[in-house]
Design a protein around this motif. Structure first.
Motif, mmCIF file in Angstrom:
data_model
loop_
_atom_site.group_PDB
_atom_site.id
_atom_site.type_symbol
_atom_site.label_atom_id
_atom_site.label_comp_id
_atom_site.label_asym_id
_atom_site.label_seq_id
_atom_site.Cartn_x
_atom_site.Cartn_y
_atom_site.Cartn_z
ATOM 1 N N PHE A 179 -62.580 -50.133 -4.384
ATOM 2 C CA PHE A 179 -63.432 -50.804 -3.910
ATOM 3 C C PHE A 179 -62.461 -51.865 -2.735
ATOM 4 O O PHE A 179 -62.064 -52.262 -2.815
ATOM 5 N N ARG A 180 -64.065 -52.145 -2.035
ATOM 6 C CA ARG A 180 -64.165 -53.608 -1.150
ATOM 7 C C ARG A 180 -65.697 -54.684 -2.154
ATOM 8 O O ARG A 180 -66.407 -53.477 -0.907
ATOM 9 N N ASP A 181 -65.372 -55.185 -2.245
ATOM 10 C CA ASP A 181 -66.496 -56.426 -1.774
ATOM 11 C C ASP A 181 -67.682 -55.676 -2.707
ATOM 12 O O ASP A 181 -68.958 -55.748 -2.069
ATOM 13 N N GLY A 182 -67.361 -54.944 -4.086
ATOM 14 C CA GLY A 182 -68.063 -54.391 -4.631
ATOM 15 C C GLY A 182 -69.208 -53.055 -4.158
ATOM 16 O O GLY A 182 -69.405 -52.875 -5.279
ATOM 17 N N TRP A 183 -68.634 -52.211 -3.553
ATOM 18 C CA TRP A 183 -68.460 -51.170 -2.741
ATOM 19 C C TRP A 183 -67.618 -50.487 -3.308
ATOM 20 O O TRP A 183 -66.154 -50.495 -2.493
ATOM 21 N N SER A 225 -71.828 -48.616 -6.289
ATOM 22 C CA SER A 225 -72.284 -49.262 -5.024
ATOM 23 C C SER A 225 -74.068 -49.901 -6.599
ATOM 24 O O SER A 225 -73.785 -49.649 -7.528
ATOM 25 N N ASP A 238 -60.640 -52.119 -11.813
ATOM 26 C CA ASP A 238 -61.984 -52.211 -10.666
ATOM 27 C C ASP A 238 -63.132 -51.910 -11.942
ATOM 28 O O ASP A 238 -64.468 -52.420 -11.017
#
Length: 152
Positions: A94-98, A119, A5
């Motif tokens: 992380f989830r969806d680039g966040w 972010s 990640d």
């Protein structure tokens, strides 16, 4: 949550910092300064180490990030040359680039919940933010923003 990640962060960076001078006082007194960082992978990407330099203060910082595949969570550990103390870690992922990471700490004797957010991640840039909460996460005070730009 893959063990890579934080692969986006490996390499050399220039960082534009915006930091709240007075925290937990409903203040709006921001300071701005530059720093630089070098991040290298460890354990095949399941860990990394970042050394950051704040030339105006003559202080350096170190972050050790470790991925736990059993719990599927990252732990971020921070220390500075100013006091040689390892701060309590924050954990998350992380989830969806966040990326969001939370942990308990204290600031000037006040217990705080700490939140780190990653972010705006791209090959040449990323943003990190730190916020404190004194009410268990109901409200947050954003107190530090770092805008990372990859060094050629």
């Amino acid at each position: 949550m893959p063990a890579d990640d934080f692969a986006f962060l490996h390499g050399e960076w220039t960082i534009a910092n915006r930091r709240l001078k007075t925290r937990l006082a409903d203040a709006d007194d921001w300071e701005e300064f530059l720093s630089s960082a070098s991040v290298r992978p460890l354990f095949g990407g399941a860990a990394n180490i970042e050394e950051i330099h704040y030339p105006d203060d003559g202080v350096s910082g170190l972050t050790l990030r470790l991925y736990d595949p059993v719990r599927d969570v990252w732990t971020l550990n921070w220390a500075t040359s100013a006091d040689g103390r390892l701060f309590p870690p924050v954990q998350g992922g992380f989830r969806d680039g966040w990326g969001e990471f939370y942990g308990d700490d204290e600031y000037a004797g006040t217990p705080v919940l700490v939140r780190f957010v990653w972010s705006g991640i791209s090959p040449g840039s990323a943003r990190w933010e730190q916020a404190f909460s004194v009410d268990g996460g109901a409200t947050w005070e954003l107190n530090w923003i770092m805008d990372f730009s990859r060094t050629a």
